[in-house]
Design an enzyme around this catalytic site. Structure first.
Site, PDB file in Angstrom:
ATOM      1  N   SER A 144      15.682  12.174  19.707  1.00  0.00           N
ATOM      2  CA  SER A 144      14.745  11.828  20.774  1.00  0.00           C
ATOM      3  C   SER A 144      15.482  11.617  22.099  1.00  0.00           C
ATOM      4  CB  SER A 144      13.926  10.604  20.360  1.00  0.00           C
ATOM      5  OG  SER A 144      12.815  10.431  21.197  1.00  0.00           O
ATOM      6  N   ASP A 239       4.801  16.451  16.223  1.00  0.00           N
ATOM      7  CA  ASP A 239       5.387  15.661  17.299  1.00  0.00           C
ATOM      8  C   ASP A 239       4.901  16.163  18.653  1.00  0.00           C
ATOM      9  OD1 ASP A 239       7.023  14.111  18.904  1.00  0.00           O
ATOM     10  OD2 ASP A 239       8.915  14.913  18.116  1.00  0.00           O
ATOM     11  N   HIS A 269       7.114  12.639  14.925  1.00  0.00           N
ATOM     12  CA  HIS A 269       8.308  12.073  15.546  1.00  0.00           C
ATOM     13  C   HIS A 269       8.867  10.925  14.683  1.00  0.00           C
ATOM     14  CE1 HIS A 269      10.754  11.746  19.191  1.00  0.00           C
ATOM     15  NE2 HIS A 269      10.678  10.426  19.084  1.00  0.00           N
TER      16      HIS A 269
END
Length: 297
Positions: A144, A239, A269
């Protein structure tokens, strides 16, 4: 009166910090021993604490090294959330892992985290002999926000001609800080990331909107990707960040970069931390086995 992004970001730090340290019990790899030591690296943006993970068994020669940057929207600073990944990679890839506790916003916004991430990686590349790792066989990666920092580090290393990572791992990356998060769609009704929290993250990390198109902030907007290190790009089907990750993999490949791209189906995610377990384990194993191959040559 609405709260400022800074105050909202501080609230998220307090609310999500401890929660993000929790990993699904079946993804903790409790059978893998933990051999760690603390390290403090001086950088151009202040000292950075790091945790060094050693392979369970000595190799007789200095092991290669992997630098890991955790996620958290550039706001939540919890490197221990990646403990399971660091232990698994150290054991399976046979490398030393440096887990970096970089500074986060709103206290330390851009460019501080990028400066720290680059300077730590450069230090790791240069100081192998004193710490029993091989800095010439180096890889870098993250999840991320950490994947965003990975892309920035690789770009800076290329442009400065300092070190050459054998691999970059771009996992569920936030790569476009300019686009309105509401335009980032998911295939499911309630994905983990909401436009509201993504806006808070961006406003805290990059308070000056003029900086949001900077390639060190939004790697997906760069048009000069040639010469970057080989990449493993992992995206999650559900995601909100999936499309920018998929597009970045294609852009790297079009620029002549060697790319392995894997879309994990039916997951959202942060699935490498909260599951589903089979897909989370498969993604972490893909990281480790790809690293082992890249660092063995």
């Amino acid at each position: 009166m609405p709260l400022s992004p800074r105050i909202q970001a501080r609230g998220i730090q307090l609310l999500l910090g401890r929660m993000m340290s929790r990993v699904h019990k079946d993804l903790r790899f409790a059978d893998i021993p933990k051999r760690t030591e603390a390290l403090l690296v001086e950088t151009g943006a202040g000292p950075v604490p790091c945790t060094v993970y050693r392979p369970p068994a000595g190799t007789g020669t200095p092991a290669p090294v992997y630098v890991n940057f955790h996620g958290g929207g550039f706001v939540v600073g919890r490197p221990e959330q990646d403990d399971h990944i660091c232990r698994y990679i150290a054991a399976t890839a046979g490398c030393v892992v440096i887990n970096v506790d970089y500074a986060v916003a709103p206290q330390r916004p851009f460019p501080v985290p990028v400066t720290q991430a680059y300077d730590v990686t450069a230090w790791v590349a240069e100081n192998g002999p004193a710490h029993d790792w091989d800095g010439s066989r180096l890889a870098v990666g993250g999840h991320s926000a950490g994947a965003n920092l990975t892309a920035a580090v690789c770009r800076m290393a290329r442009d400065r001609g300092t070190f050459s990572p054998r691999l970059q791992i771009i996992d569920s990356a936030a790569l476009d800080q300019l686009a309105d998060p509401a335009t980032k769609q998911s295939l499911i009704a309630k994905p983990l990331l909401t436009p509201q929290i993504m806006r808070v993250f961006t406003a805290a990390y990059v308070p000056d909107p003029a900086d949001r198109a900077n390639p060190l902030v939004s790697p997906a907007l760069a048009d000069d990707l040639a010469g970057l290190p080989p990449a493993l790009v992992i995206t999650a089907e559900n995601d909100r960040l999936r499309n920018e990750g998929d597009a970045y993999a294609k852009a790297l490949e079009a620029a002549g970069v060697q790319v392995t791209h894997r879309v994990f189906e039916g997951v959202d995610h942060y699935f490498t931390h909260i599951g589903p377990v089979p897909e989370g384990k498969a993604a972490i194993d893909l990281m480790a086995t790809t690293l082992r191959t890249a660092l063995s040559v």
